[in-house]
Motif scaffolding. Structure first.
Motif, PDB file in Angstrom:
ATOM      1  N   GLN A  78       0.835  -1.208   0.000  1.00 26.82           N
ATOM      2  CA  GLN A  78       0.000   0.000   0.000  1.00 26.82           C
ATOM      3  C   GLN A  78       0.864   1.251   0.000  1.00 26.82           C
ATOM      4  OE1 GLN A  78      -2.794   0.050   3.191  1.00 26.82           O
ATOM      5  NE2 GLN A  78      -3.541   2.104   2.744  1.00 26.82           N
ATOM      6  N   GLU A  79       0.545   2.206  -0.871  1.00 27.88           N
ATOM      7  CA  GLU A  79       1.270   3.461  -0.923  1.00 27.88           C
ATOM      8  C   GLU A  79       0.733   4.424   0.136  1.00 27.88           C
ATOM      9  OE1 GLU A  79       1.386   5.168  -4.775  1.00 27.88           O
ATOM     10  OE2 GLU A  79       2.328   3.421  -5.721  1.00 27.88           O
ATOM     11  N   THR A  80       1.626   5.243   0.671  1.00 31.95           N
ATOM     12  CA  THR A  80       1.253   6.215   1.693  1.00 31.95           C
ATOM     13  C   THR A  80       1.134   7.595   1.060  1.00 31.95           C
ATOM     14  OG1 THR A  80       2.451   4.952   3.372  1.00 31.95           O
ATOM     15  CG2 THR A  80       1.918   7.233   3.899  1.00 31.95           C
ATOM     16  N   SER A  81       0.038   8.293   1.339  1.00 28.97           N
ATOM     17  CA  SER A  81      -0.154   9.630   0.785  1.00 28.97           C
ATOM     18  C   SER A  81       0.852  10.602   1.395  1.00 28.97           C
ATOM     19  CB  SER A  81      -1.574  10.114   1.067  1.00 28.97           C
ATOM     20  OG  SER A  81      -1.746  10.355   2.453  1.00 28.97           O
ATOM     21  N   ASP A 138      -0.283  11.768   4.882  1.00 26.32           N
ATOM     22  CA  ASP A 138      -0.081  10.750   5.907  1.00 26.32           C
ATOM     23  C   ASP A 138       1.396  10.586   6.227  1.00 26.32           C
ATOM     24  OD1 ASP A 138      -2.749  10.281   6.190  1.00 26.32           O
ATOM     25  OD2 ASP A 138      -2.766   8.327   5.191  1.00 26.32           O
ATOM     26  N   GLN A 139       2.236  10.652   5.216  1.00 23.75           N
ATOM     27  CA  GLN A 139       3.667  10.501   5.443  1.00 23.75           C
ATOM     28  C   GLN A 139       4.203  11.622   6.318  1.00 23.75           C
ATOM     29  OE1 GLN A 139       5.549   7.747   4.369  1.00 23.75           O
ATOM     30  NE2 GLN A 139       6.866   8.682   5.944  1.00 23.75           N
ATOM     31  N   ILE A 170       3.344  10.667   9.789  1.00 17.67           N
ATOM     32  CA  ILE A 170       4.199   9.558  10.215  1.00 17.67           C
ATOM     33  C   ILE A 170       5.585  10.076  10.591  1.00 17.67           C
ATOM     34  CG2 ILE A 170       5.407   7.491   9.396  1.00 17.67           C
ATOM     35  CD1 ILE A 170       2.860   6.863   7.750  1.00 17.67           C
ATOM     36  N   LYS A 186      -7.968   8.150   9.785  1.00 19.83           N
ATOM     37  CA  LYS A 186      -8.330   6.815   9.326  1.00 19.83           C
ATOM     38  C   LYS A 186      -9.516   6.223  10.077  1.00 19.83           C
ATOM     39  CE  LYS A 186      -3.603   5.679   7.827  1.00 19.83           C
ATOM     40  NZ  LYS A 186      -3.855   5.109   6.497  1.00 19.83           N
ATOM     41  N   THR A 191      -2.022   1.486  10.128  1.00 21.62           N
ATOM     42  CA  THR A 191      -1.257   0.942   8.993  1.00 21.62           C
ATOM     43  C   THR A 191      -2.164   0.551   7.838  1.00 21.62           C
ATOM     44  OG1 THR A 191      -1.314  -1.286   9.979  1.00 21.62           O
ATOM     45  CG2 THR A 191       0.615   0.090  10.456  1.00 21.62           C
TER      46      THR A 191
END
Length: 396
Positions: free
Chosen positions: A134-137, A140-141, A144, A334, A395
């Motif tokens: 899954q790619e993280t936007s 969101d990154q 993180i 989320k 996640t």
């Protein structure tokens, strides 16, 4: 190779398993329901059966069911057999708990630990490269990255304070200033308890520093050192205990300080030796710290002589809350309902714990009534269920 949050510096040979950890023949090519990243684990008295011995890289879930008669644990370990990638503890008979962990491609080991003692029942586990992770936007990154930076700073700060307080404690203990050492003991240990899941990840340091007497196999020649060995000397049993002489005090005190100093060195390391803090590890750390409360502090087993368990209880909750609040902005994006529930239940548990404060600390565990212990236990359990869903949510 860059170490992860739960990394051990030493790469030692894997200790032979107590019994073979096996792969379920009915589902060798994937996990439950056709999802190759969703695996089941059956932990028995002498077995550790996985639905598959491999999975593609990404977010893996292990549903661990205990069919034995003792409480068990399940671990996903790194290729050296020491680095704890993820763990789920305190799984009672006939119960199922879930471990969620983000695992890159590589070689691992799985381990069930019936009775929560020994090296466990181990087997090799492979995570293969995958093109469908899954790619993280970008947004969101950013969250993180901020969570990782904040948690790193928190762990380093607590480790530094732990080292400073341990130096003071050892000086008092070795100098025979017992009243002052007793007063500092629970205060110093708060810094350990707030980052206990990180400290525990160093498999060579944790048992030397924080083992309880009941954890030590004296018949096998294991030696008992660390905080709780000194605790027993400061709060000796009424009968049958021989106080340590000054030379022995110095031996145990110096050893404790040496191990805490080494822990701090590893936590403060930079460059290639620096710890990293994956988002799943931060979330699992919050879950793990609440498990520490459930399996030791709420029962009064952790501080068997000093009975300062509520200081430890508070520190574990502090660490769990800080880890949760670090990932809270991501969780709100989320699963806003889960974030609200966790915030509410952390506050409810803290309000209940505050009722047992005395001065700058807490009442001794022995002063709690059984109804009060049950009330605390119920509040821990009420938080435990939604918190167990945290890693999967952040996640996803």
């Amino acid at each position: 190779m860059r170490k992860t949050l739960l990394a051990s510096v030493a790469a030692l040979a894997v200790v032979p398993a107590l019994a073979a950890c096996t792969e379920n023949a009915s589902d060798k090519n994937g996990g439950k329901g056709g999802d190759a990243r969703a695996l089941t684990v059956t932990s028995s008295a002498d077995g550790c059966e996985l639905s598959a011995g491999k999975a593609p890289a990404g977010t893996l879930t292990f549903d661990v069911t205990n069919t034995g008669s003792d409480v068990t644990e399940f671990y996903l370990l790194g290729s050296d057999g020491l680095r704890i990638v993820g763990e789920v503890e305190n799984i009672g008979p006939s119960l199922t708990k879930k471990l969620t962990v983000n695992a890159p491609a590589g070689d691992y080991f799985t381990a069930c630990k019936p009775g929560m003692v020994g090296e466990g029942i181990r087997a090799a586990f492979t995570v293969s490269p995958s093109d469908d992770e899954q790619e993280t936007s970008a947004s969101d990154q950013e969250l993180i990255d901020q969570a990782q930076a904040n948690y790193r700073a928190y762990v380093q700060d607590q480790s530094g304070q732990l080292l400073e307080k341990t130096k003071q404690f050892v000086e008092l203990y070795e100098g025979g200033k017992d009243d002052e050492a007793r007063a500092l003991y629970p205060v110093a240990r708060e810094h350990w308890e707030r980052i206990e899941t990180v400290a525990e990840s160093f498999g060579d340091l944790d048992p030397l520093t924080d083992a309880r007497e009941a954890d030590v196999d004296f018949a096998a020649g294991e030696k008992w050192t660390g905080w709780h060995r000194i605790e027993k000397d400061l709060w000796p049993p009424a009968k049958g205990y021989q106080a340590l002489k000054p030379a022995a005090r110095k031996t145990y005190g110096d050893d404790l300080l040496k191990n805490v100093t080494e822990l701090d060195r590893r936590i403060q390391a930079t460059g290639a030796d620096a710890l990293s803090y994956p988002i799943d590890a931060i979330a699992n750390g919050s879950i793990g710290l609440l498990e520490e409360v459930a399996k030791g502090k709420i029962t009064g087993e952790e501080e068997a002589w000093s009975h300062t368990d509520l200081w430890d209880f508070q520190a574990n909750i502090d660490g769990a809350r800080v880890a949760y609040e670090g990932v809270q902005p991501l969780l709100e994006n989320k699963d806003a309902a889960l974030a609200k529930e966790l915030t509410t239940k952390f506050a409810a548990l803290q309000k209940l714990l505050d009722q047992h404060r005395a001065g700058d600390g807490f009442v001794l565990y022995t002063e709690l009534t059984q109804p009060q212990v049950r009330e605390l236990s119920d509040a821990v359990n009420a938080l435990s269920e939604p918190l167990s869903r945290l890693t999967a949510a952040v996640t996803s």
